[in-house]
Design a protein around this motif. Sequence first.
Motif, short mmCIF file in Angstrom:
data_model
loop_
_atom_site.label_atom_id
_atom_site.label_comp_id
_atom_site.label_asym_id
_atom_site.label_seq_id
_atom_site.Cartn_x
_atom_site.Cartn_y
_atom_site.Cartn_z
N ASP A 87 0.82 -1.22 0.00
CA ASP A 87 0.00 0.00 0.00
C ASP A 87 0.85 1.27 0.00
O ASP A 87 0.35 2.37 0.21
CB ASP A 87 -1.04 0.01 1.13
CG ASP A 87 -0.50 -0.44 2.47
OD1 ASP A 87 0.70 -0.76 2.56
OD2 ASP A 87 -1.30 -0.48 3.42
N ASP B 11 -17.09 -5.73 -1.60
CA ASP B 11 -15.65 -5.60 -1.84
C ASP B 11 -15.02 -6.85 -1.24
O ASP B 11 -14.99 -7.00 -0.02
CB ASP B 11 -15.17 -4.33 -1.13
CG ASP B 11 -13.66 -4.15 -1.19
OD1 ASP B 11 -12.94 -5.11 -1.55
OD2 ASP B 11 -13.19 -3.05 -0.86
N THR B 13 -12.06 -7.83 -0.82
CA THR B 13 -10.70 -7.74 -0.28
C THR B 13 -10.54 -8.38 1.09
O THR B 13 -9.59 -9.11 1.33
CB THR B 13 -10.26 -6.27 -0.21
OG1 THR B 13 -10.45 -5.67 -1.49
CG2 THR B 13 -8.80 -6.15 0.19
N ASN B 14 -11.46 -8.07 1.99
CA ASN B 14 -11.29 -8.53 3.37
C ASN B 14 -12.15 -9.73 3.74
O ASN B 14 -12.48 -9.93 4.90
CB ASN B 14 -11.56 -7.37 4.34
CG ASN B 14 -10.57 -6.24 4.12
OD1 ASN B 14 -9.38 -6.47 3.90
ND2 ASN B 14 -11.04 -5.01 4.15
N GLY B 55 -11.02 -12.62 -2.11
CA GLY B 55 -10.58 -11.44 -2.86
C GLY B 55 -11.44 -11.08 -4.05
O GLY B 55 -11.29 -10.01 -4.62
N ARG B 126 -4.74 -1.71 -6.27
CA ARG B 126 -4.06 -2.99 -6.07
C ARG B 126 -5.00 -4.13 -5.70
O ARG B 126 -4.74 -5.27 -6.05
CB ARG B 126 -2.94 -2.86 -5.03
CG ARG B 126 -3.44 -2.76 -3.61
CD ARG B 126 -2.33 -2.36 -2.65
NE ARG B 126 -2.74 -2.51 -1.27
CZ ARG B 126 -3.57 -1.70 -0.64
NH1 ARG B 126 -4.10 -0.66 -1.25
NH2 ARG B 126 -3.90 -1.90 0.63
N ASN B 127 -6.11 -3.81 -5.00
CA ASN B 127 -7.06 -4.86 -4.63
C ASN B 127 -8.20 -5.00 -5.62
O ASN B 127 -9.10 -5.82 -5.42
CB ASN B 127 -7.65 -4.58 -3.24
CG ASN B 127 -6.60 -4.65 -2.15
OD1 ASN B 127 -5.74 -5.52 -2.16
ND2 ASN B 127 -6.66 -3.73 -1.20
N TYR B 128 -8.21 -4.15 -6.66
CA TYR B 128 -9.38 -4.07 -7.55
C TYR B 128 -9.06 -4.38 -9.01
O TYR B 128 -9.94 -4.39 -9.84
CB TYR B 128 -10.05 -2.70 -7.39
CG TYR B 128 -10.35 -2.42 -5.95
CD1 TYR B 128 -11.34 -3.16 -5.30
CD2 TYR B 128 -9.62 -1.50 -5.21
CE1 TYR B 128 -11.60 -2.98 -3.95
CE2 TYR B 128 -9.87 -1.29 -3.86
CZ TYR B 128 -10.87 -2.04 -3.23
OH TYR B 128 -11.11 -1.86 -1.89
N CYS B 236 -8.33 -10.78 -7.20
CA CYS B 236 -8.62 -9.36 -6.97
C CYS B 236 -9.14 -8.65 -8.22
O CYS B 236 -9.81 -7.63 -8.12
CB CYS B 236 -7.40 -8.64 -6.43
SG CYS B 236 -6.04 -8.52 -7.62
#
Lengths: 255, 255
Positions: A87, B11, B13-14, B55, B126-128, B236
């Motif tokens: 990040d 989302d 990601t988490n 993800g 970065r996560n998308y 992701c």
Amino acid sequence: MRRVKIVVSYDGTNFFGYQVQPNARTVQGELQRALGKIHKSSSWPITASGRTDTGVHSLGQTIHFDTPLNIPEDRWKRAINAVVPDDIVVVEGSYVREDFHARYHTVGKEYIYRVNTGKEKNVFTRNYSYHLREELCRDAMLEGANHLLGTHNFTSFSSPRTAVVDKVRTIYNLSITNEGAEWTFRYVGSGFLYQMVRILTGTLLEIGKGNMDPLEIPHIIKGEDRALAGPTIPGCGLYLSKVVYSEGDLANLLK
Amino acid sequence: MRRVKIVVSYDGTNFFGYQVQPNARTVQGELQRALGKIHKSSSWPITASGRTDTGVHSLGQTIHFDTPLNIPEDRWKRAINAVVPDDIVVVEGSYVREDFHARYHTVGKEYIYRVNTGKEKNVFTRNYSYHLREELCRDAMLEGANHLLGTHNFTSFSSPRTAVVDKVRTIYNLSITNEGAEWTFRYVGSGFLYQMVRILTGTLLEIGKGNMDPLEIPHIIKGEDRALAGPTIPGCGLYLSKVVYSEGDLANLLK
């Protein structure tokens, strides 16, 4: 020793702000640890243009540090990016004069604040803009913004939790644009006080919602009292966008 | 009891994927807990159109559940959104026939896979999206995509870790577009096997990079062997975009 200047972008979501502190994940902490790896040390000291709060993002945070290493100028970026968490990213790296100072030599900064007025919550932008389910009147906000331009004592628009005594700053430019529900507030100024952009934007949003008159701005400035201005809105919408160190670069920002 | 259908964006990601599992944060687990609150229970069972992996994101995951509550149709969305965590949002809620089934009655699904070929890492995406520092040849990928259209046995393009026996699926549409470095792969099909979109896109990217010839696709399909296709690229970049339950809605997707 030679001095290196780096420009760093970070997603502030998972940091407790920029400044290093014990037992909390911070941007400075992660960068000092990364530079420590490069210098075969546990940590390596760095100096930034200023702090950013929890959740606040960066496109252009600027930092300097001194190094005994003989790394070619064009390799610094890649060397640091190989060891920072995902990040944080270094977008520029260069050698600078040894008297360059990332904090004291700033001539201006640009901040961006993003607001999303969509009716629906958007899970993908929740950490990257402030969601406000309200219609905004752009003309009223522009009129309010006009009263903020120039050199003023911004005591009313800053958090009292600061050791800074001189609250006089200059706002050179303040633009407010939108594409549908996506609003962008862009500030260029000589410098910004603690939480100043969040309080300025919070106040302009009160004007945009019709809760405050643009003509109140001069009175709020004159009052030198934080209680007169609008709320401090969340850090997730805020981006430290650019830091400039010369009048020429400042003029380019204002073009 | 009446049956409710909801369309959910999240989302990913988490989350450790969609499907509930002990000691891990999952979309199903959070939704069942939220509906439990509404039904004054610790959990409330739900059925989704299918799973998504760790993800992987959703714009249109579709779910049904039964309820004894007499909540007006237009309030379900708001009621659930008041109790879900902030990385989940219900975008539609309605009563449906009691024999509606979110999984068995699907007629088609749309998936989107995003790839970013920018030279610089972008901390905000970065996560998308999947970051790939390579030039891609769109024409070669379109030629490869053309060979994937239609009804095939997709054994080569799915993970062997599945209990599903019938590997025949139909891809109705596969579009590849880009705005600069931002690429979007959009798939509409009758249904997709485990990791199929990630393997299809991973294979098309090999073609785009010049590592594979588009004419290999028919041979990969014929071989019915996972080892012949390209890599499974990260979750992701993947979005479950839409799930449709009628030929009319499928036709609209294909317009």
